[in-house]
Design an enzyme around this catalytic site. Structure first.
Site: not given
Ligand code: AG3
Length: 282
Positions: A31, A155, A158
């Protein structure tokens, strides 16, 4: 020349953050990964142009994804974390003295390497001797586990690209198998507000409900995520997130938290009517 980072929240809505400094930018094996700085939010990093954490509001997300299940499970000591390359989730888990073993499975090693350099606070737990890091696909890792964990925290990003498999039916079933008889699964559950996120949320809830006898959703306000209204999923084999929460025990641990507290824990499961409707519809 002014520079702005822009995340698309919907086809007709953008969210922009003024960049005072670009600290890092690369295309990893999986990514696009970038680290920026903003005067108000501090440092923040993005994956494929989506905000993952900012220094100013990451405490909200990490408090809610960790302390809610930890206040419910009477003694979660063996824990699996999937994704979470920035380390914030593991940092919060390591504050519990009775946690003995945390497996963290992150597909993209570069996220961890870069976060260690630019986010020393969120990655501070990763060097804890109880933490075991695996750089591989969470789907492959969990497929081999049976009856092993008290708590699984997903965690993830998306549901597209590397995050996609972590929202599937077969993955949730594997989580069920990997959990002990009183295990809990918590996941980041997208947002109820914009249509595209709404669909992700409905689909995730439907699938989790099919895999677990108890499947609830709770919310938090996270200013830098799409619409600011964010959800988490709480699924479990045995414990109810409110009836079985043991706040006396949690308070006795004397953890200082900046967002989470027992009253907020209970309140976070009270959802707006339109969200209840969306969740029931699926
Ligand atoms: N995890 C991502 C949550 C989703 C964010 N989505 C977005 N900005 N569209 C966060 C990682 C934190 N440990």
């Amino acid at each position: 020349m002014e520079k702005w980072f822009t995340e698309k929240h919907s086809d007709t809505i953008n969210f922009s953050i003024k960049v005072s400094k670009t600290l890092f930018s690369t295309q990893t094996k999986f990514q696009k990964l970038e680290v920026f700085e903003n005067e108000e939010l501090g440092r923040f990093f993005t994956l494929d142009d989506y905000v993952m954490i900012t220094e100013k509001d990451e405490f909200i997300y990490h408090d809610m994804i960790v302390h809610v299940p930890m206040a419910v499970h009477p003694k979660a000591h063996r824990i699996l974390v999937i994704g979470a390359g920035d380390g914030g989730t593991v940092r919060e888990l390591c504050r519990y003295p009775y946690v003995t073993h945390v497996d963290m499975v992150e597909i993209d090693e570069e996220v961890v390497t870069v976060c260690k350099k630019y986010f020393p606070n969120s990655t501070s737990g990763l060097s804890d001797s109880r933490v075991h890091l695996y750089f591989m696909d969470g789907l492959a890792f969990i497929a081999t586990k049976k009856n092993e964990y008290d708590l699984i925290i997903v965690d993830s990003t998306d549901p597209f690209s590397v995050g996609e498999g972590l929202f599937t039916q077969s993955f949730y079933k594997d989580c069920f198998t990997a959990l002990k008889d009183d295990g809990i699964l918590v996941n980041q559950h997208e947002s109820p507000f914009y249509e595209h996120y709404q669909k992700n949320m409905q689909r995730a809830h439907k699938r989790i409900k099919e895999a677990f006898p108890i499947a609830k959703v709770y919310q938090a306000f996270i200013p830098t995520y799409a619409s600011g209204h964010w959800l988490f999923g709480f699924a479990s084999k045995k414990y109810d997130p409110i009836k079985d929460a043991n706040f006396e025990h949690w308070n006795s641990l004397n953890l200082q938290t900046k967002y989470y507290n027992p009253a907020l824990h209970i309140g976070s499961f009270a959802l707006p009517n339109y969200v209840i409707d969306l969740l029931n519809k699926e």
